[in-house]
Scaffold this active site. Structure first.
Site, PDB file in Angstrom:
ATOM      1  N   ASP A   1     120.765  42.317  50.132  1.00  0.00           N
ATOM      2  CA  ASP A   1     120.242  40.973  49.926  1.00  0.00           C
ATOM      3  C   ASP A   1     119.109  41.087  48.908  1.00  0.00           C
ATOM      4  OD1 ASP A   1     119.603  38.241  50.369  1.00  0.00           O
ATOM      5  OD2 ASP A   1     118.061  38.840  51.799  1.00  0.00           O
TER       6      ASP A   1
ATOM      7  N   GLY B   1     121.754  34.440  47.150  1.00  0.00           N
ATOM      8  CA  GLY B   1     122.016  33.009  47.069  1.00  0.00           C
ATOM      9  C   GLY B   1     121.395  32.370  45.844  1.00  0.00           C
TER      10      GLY B   1
ATOM     11  N   THR C   1     116.282  38.278  48.443  1.00  0.00           N
ATOM     12  CA  THR C   1     115.053  37.677  48.951  1.00  0.00           C
ATOM     13  C   THR C   1     114.628  38.337  50.256  1.00  0.00           C
ATOM     14  OG1 THR C   1     115.699  35.580  47.965  1.00  0.00           O
ATOM     15  CG2 THR C   1     113.948  35.522  49.622  1.00  0.00           C
TER      16      THR C   1
END
Length: 1137
Positions: free
Chosen positions: A428, A705, A430
């Site tokens: 990921d 994202g 963040t």
């Protein structure tokens, strides 16, 4: 404080409360709830269905089922079934071994395991009992009654006080705040989030203040069945306090495990109890994972089983041939007659003890004789070695984060060696690569770009603060005013103040579900529109310019989720206008804008073209962006939306779907207000960590994202993308065939232009294209393309897509198989973490969900380098060498027995005394093996960190494969031959002092002692780092052997009532007083081990592995020449389709 049993759920799978011996579960009285669509609860009225009570049990066993259940679990392991069969065979007349020696050891191992399980389960039951015995208050007949948690039932009305834990899932009837019905809860024990959350009482009952008012309250609740979803709830209620049905949402429900904060009292109606509560519905363990090395070991075990069957069959064949020969018929043992006494009554046919045939009985006899091939102690010893690795990881100060007081935590010992074989990391962004501590940096309003910190100053950007805002017109500047007020109102932030003090913006602390929201609200406060406090129906905004506290009535909140990627608030402004305020991802907002506003010129709007340009600039410098929009609703529009929303909220089956559909309808024709940009700084050491991992040969895929430009910029910032790297962007494809063609074109171009293997490649994929790429018709080409690249960045991905990408690589790359690792810090990373071979959770700003689902947890991404390269590399080599050595020493033992079968005409006679064979694995060779490898280091940590390519040895599995296994088996064959034939032939004519010829037990014991010494000498050849544990392990093993051997040879152990090993009487005196014995031991050991020294010397000097070279350097030896990590530089970006 959370109850003790709640914490145990993190490690314990859901159990049926029928396991609890204290009180049986109560079942539905009329029909099974499983056959019903809804749960129906009568509150304060009685007469409803009877559901399970509030008693909980996380234990695996009860006092009644422990024995049977534990034994069934233990015998679910094939190894234990094998030992059970061997134990049964040992007790039969055909066994050449004393049954007590093996059965006693097997029973001891089973008992030890059962005691461990019993102890752990007793602790669970104690924790459960503490929870079940906690006291709470129930209101019945207008009066308070004290109950223990166990006795709370569905339909009870409870009174919860400040700082009390919630004993069961309940609907909030009222709170101390009777005006708004608010209460604050701490959900840390459920989702790990430390920020307080606001929950609301039912509108129809929020006025209730006293116990007496509850007396006449009637509620008939119809709600969803018990399920594990923590963030959704659908239900409705008929009550005597309202004329129409009342909707019940997740905001009206308190869950077991939460703690009431900053609220004096709450009245609640219980709807789910015990194992029906959402907390216990979530109490499931993570998927069971087995390391690749263990799978390889299991294959070796199957080969060993097969080998045992083959050699036993071979011996049976030769035994049958001997029986049919003239020698067998005459019952004369012509070969080496001193091995078996010339007993005229001995007859091969006497072996038919079971009447099942000579061949079968002989085969079973050899199965027992060679049972040491699979030692009982293998799994216990292996677990100890792995446990040492866990202790080293958990106590490594270099992976301890002092700021947050967070050590690295190995949550399982099953996968420690797997850390050394990772080829792909899925990360990921963040909170994993970045700090997830947000700071408002820039914004775009009315076509003008602003920055709020000097770090992002540029020629085209204007600095903006509250003073500058006044100079630009302040309140009169409509676009600016609307922009900042939208940030101050469109959120779900909670304003916290020191207890007992009046709201003061100088002392406010904003609690938010995400750091982004807190940063946006804080920015609005700095600009003069401070969020003072809020309730579900009213937000108060302190307007610095007018000096007034504005009242914004909240009419409806459409919350953010990972699918919608936006949130909206329908509110009534102080001027009386009904507004829909919306913020979300730029691509989501833009496609919902009113068409006519896409033409610049309206002074109240942010022109779309300029805003898009600014968004691109923000993304290029690595900022996280959002768009803001609004629309005004007239009275008719709002009434229609509100009525539809209310009707949707009453639905139990498809409430979320109906509300999402309605949100799609109302969030249309929006007017663009502007865009925000937030900085999320990289964690310390991330660029260096990524560069080191790349130099080690590990490929990193980032699944984020964020939008494409932001992801690319962050990639350069953290050195994931570097200069001289060809970056291919996959985006814009509309169909699977179009994407497939584009991928093939890029691959063909790379094949033509990329003959130079030093060219580095990267691939960037957006979410829409990734959906196509995971289609069955194109995913193999996409994977092949991804494997060609050194880096892959997937943008705008959902949690489900993250897991799908991990599974794509994990399941489809099988030749050779690769080990995948997923690392993340939030709940949206859980599916990815559980899908990978190894899951790493980061203790970050988004709660503890990722940590709880992980196999290992760390505080910062940079610690991953040391975890993999140092501890992973060490653990792999230690475990691999341990497994090979354990097989080797047992094969060596059995091969020696096997050679003896040829001397005894395959009669099944054993060479070693029973208790010596048992002690061989239990003590004589295990301690040195365990302690010799558990801390072994070929090179130290500093050398590994400076030379990351040393990791390739473990990453490519060069320490353990089938070739190495067969090589070690051949070595065992060679050493067994030396340890058998040298003593047999050298001491063939050995005699005792009284002139009596030595028997076969004498020769067998001599071979056994030689075996013990050769095993430890070989251990010494393999060990790199000699420390006190190695010396202690070898010393203890040898000392135990000689002490137990001396005891076994004593009169009181060999005769009389004990008579454990009659044939060993006086053996120690006989051996140690014979000079030839000592010379034989020396010759045997020297002959066996010298070739090993020569082989190690040759390999280390003429065909060295990198770690051999660096080991020599660490020892102070001069070594010339070695490779250096290749450098990575300049990039070329190829636009997508």
């Amino acid at each position: 404080m959370p109850s003790p049993s709640e914490s145990s759920l993190r490690e314990t799978s859901q159990r049926e409360s029928s396991n609890s011996p204290s009180r049986p579960r109560r079942r539905l009285s009329l029909r099974s709830e499983a056959q019903s669509e809804y749960r129906r609860v009568k509150v304060n009225g009685g007469g409803g269905p009877v559901y399970v009570n509030n008693n909980v049990s996380t234990g695996k066993y009860t006092r009644y089922n422990f024995l049977l259940k534990n034994l069934s679990e233990q015998f679910s392991r094939m190894a234990n079934v094998y030992f059970l069969i061997i134990s049964v065979l040992t007790s039969l007349p055909i066994s050449p071994k004393d049954p007590f020696s093996l059965i006693g050891t097997f029973v001891f191992v089973l008992t030890l395991s059962a005691v461990k399980e019993a102890y752990e389960d007793v602790q669970r039951h104690k924790s459960d009992e503490e929870a079940n015995q906690q006291k709470c208050r129930v209101v019945a007949g207008g009066k308070e009654e004290e109950k223990i948690w166990r006795n709370v039932e569905v339909g009870d009305i409870m009174k919860i006080s400040k700082d009390d834990p919630i004993p069961a899932d309940m609907i909030i009837l009222s709170t101390t705040d009777t005006h708004h019905g608010l209460c604050f809860i701490d959900t840390c024990n459920i989702d790990g989030e430390t920020n307080l959350k606001t929950m609301n009482a039912m509108e129809c009952s929020k006025h209730i203040k006293e116990d007496e008012e509850v007396k006449d309250l009637k509620f008939d609740v119809e709600c969803e069945l018990p399920n594990p979803s923590l963030y959704t709830f659908s239900g409705s209620a008929d009550t005597n306090l309202a004329t129409d049905k009342v909707s019940v949402s997740v905001n009206n429900v308190l869950l077991r495990g939460c703690v009431l904060r900053q609220t004096k009292n709450v009245y609640g109606a219980v709807i789910f109890t015990g194992h029906d509560t959402k907390l216990y519905k979530n109490a499931s363990t993570a998927p069971f994972k087995v390391s690749y090395l263990m799978k390889m070991m299991n294959r070796c075990l199957i080969l060993v089983f097969s080998f045992q069957g083959i050699i036993c069959a071979t011996n049976t064949f030769f035994a049958k041939r001997f029986l049919d020969s003239e020698v067998g018929k005459n019952q004369v043992y012509a070969s080496n007659p001193f091995f078996l006494a010339n007993d005229p009554n001995f007859n091969f046919n006497s072996k038919l003890e079971l009447g099942i045939g000579f061949e079968i009985e002989t085969w079973l006899t050899f199965v027992v004789a060679y049972s040491n091939l699979i030692p009982i102690s293998l799994y216990v010893a292996l677990e100890l070695v792995k446990l040492f690795q866990v202790v080293l990881i958990n106590n490594d100060k270099e992976m301890y984060h002092e700021e947050t007081d967070t050590p690295t935590n190995a949550r399982t010992s099953n996968l420690v060696e797997e850390l050394g074989q990772v080829k792909f990391i899925f990360s990921d962004k963040t909170g994993t690569l970045t700090c997830n501590v947000m700071e408002f940096a820039c914004c775009s309003i009315a076509g003008q770009k602003f920055h709020t910190t000097t770090s992002f100053e540029s020629a085209s950007s204007m600095f903006l603060d509250s003073k500058k805002f006044k100079d630009m017109g302040g309140e009169a500047n409509f676009p600016q005013r609307l922009f900042w007020k939208l940030l101050a109102v469109c959120h779900t932030v909670l304003a916290e103040y020191p207890e007992g003090e009046e709201p003061d913006l100088n002392k406010v602390k904003y609690q938010a579900a995400s750091p982004d929201e807190a940063a946006l609200v804080s920015a609005a406060k700095e600009m003069g529109y401070g969020f003072l406090k809020g309730t579900p129906v009213l937000y108060q905004i302190q307007n610095e310019y007018s000096g007034e506290v504005e009242q914004w009535e909240i009419l409806m909140v459409i919350e953010f989720n990972s699918t919608r990627k936006r949130m909206s608030v329908v509110c009534k402004s102080p001027e009386g206008k009904t507004l829909l305020l919306c913020k979300g991802a730029d691509n989501i907002i833009v496609e919902r804008l009113k068409e006519q506003v896409q033409t610049p010129g309206d002074e109240h709007l942010s022109p779309l073209a300029e805003t898009n340009e600014h968004l691109g600039e923000f993304a290029e410098i690595g900022l996280r962006t959002l768009c803001l929009a609004y629309k005004e609703l007239n009275e008719e529009e709002f009434k229609d939306v509100n009525e539809k929303w209310y009707q949707a909220s009453l639905s139990i089956d498809n409430k979320d779907e109906l509300q999402d559909k309605l949100a799609e309808e109302v969030e249309r024709d929006l007017i663009l207000v502007g865009a925000t940009a937030i900085e999320d700084k990289l964690q310390d050491g991330v660029p260096e960590a990524i560069e080191t991992l790349a130099d080690a040969g590990i490929k990193l895929w980032v699944l984020t994202g964020d939008k494409q430009e932001t992801a690319i910029n962050i990639g350069f910032s953290c050195r994931l993308l570097v200069q001289d790297m060809n970056i291919h962007i996959l985006s814009g494809a509309k169909t699977v065939s179009e994407l497939k063609q584009h991928i093939m074109e890029i691959m063909m171009k790379d094949l033509k232009d990329g003959e130079n293997e030093d060219v580095k490649r990267a691939i960037v994929v957006d979410g829409a294209t990734l959906t196509l790429a995971l289609h069955e018709d194109v995913k193999s080409q996409f994977l092949e393309f991804g494997l060609m690249c050194d880096v892959c960045i997937c943008c705008r991905v959902s949690p489900k897509q993250k897991a799908e990408v991990v599974r794509l690589v994990k399941d489809m790359v099988v030749t050779p198989p690769v080990i995948t690792l997923a690392i993340g810090d939030g709940a949206n990373d859980v599916s990815m973490i559980q899908a990978a071979h190894i899951g790493i959770g980061i203790s970050g700003q988004e709660g503890m969900q990722a940590v709880r689902a992980s196999d290992f947890s760390i505080a910062q991404f940079r610690f991953l380098v040391r975890l993999l390269l140092v501890h992973g590399g060490w653990a792999y080599k230690r475990v691999a060498k341990f497994i090979l050595f354990y097989f080797y020493k047992n094969m060596m033992n059995v091969f020696t027995e096997y050679f003896f079968a040829f001397q005894t005409s395959f009669s099944g006679q054993i060479l070693f005394a029973d208790w010596l064979s048992i002690g061989y694995n239990a003590a004589y060779s295990s301690f040195g093996c365990i302690f010799g490898f558990c801390l072994d280091q070929d090179v130290n940590a500093m050398t590994i960190m400076k030379n990351p390519r040393l990791y390739e040895f473990s990453m490519f599995g060069m320490g353990f494969d089938m070739y190495k296994f067969f090589g070690w088996m051949m070595l065992a064959f060679w050493h067994a031959a030396i340890c058998y034939f040298v003593p047999m032939h050298y001491m063939n004519d050995a005699k005792a002092d009284d002139g009596i010829m030595m028997g076969h037990w004498f020769h067998g014991t001599t071979s056994f002692i030689a075996l013990i010494l050769v095993v430890h000498l070989k251990l010494g050849v393999m060990v790199y780092s000699w420390n006190y544990l190695v010396y202690a392990g070898i010393g203890v093993s040898l000392l135990l052997f000689f002490v137990t051997f001396m005891i076994l040879c004593t009169y009181w152990m060999s005769t009389g009532t004990l008579a454990w090993q009659e044939e060993m009487l006086g053996m120690s005196t006989l051996l140690f007083s014979t000079p030839k014995f000592w010379l034989c031991i020396f010759i045997t050991s020297f002959t066996a081990i010298v070739p090993d020294f020569l082989m190690k010397y040759t390999q280390s000097n003429y065909a060295p592995f990198p770690h051999n070279i660096f080991h020599e350097i660490e020892m102070g030896h001069t070594v010339n020449g070695y490779f250096k990590p290749e450098k990575r530089s300049k990039s070329n970006i190829t636009p997508g389709a």
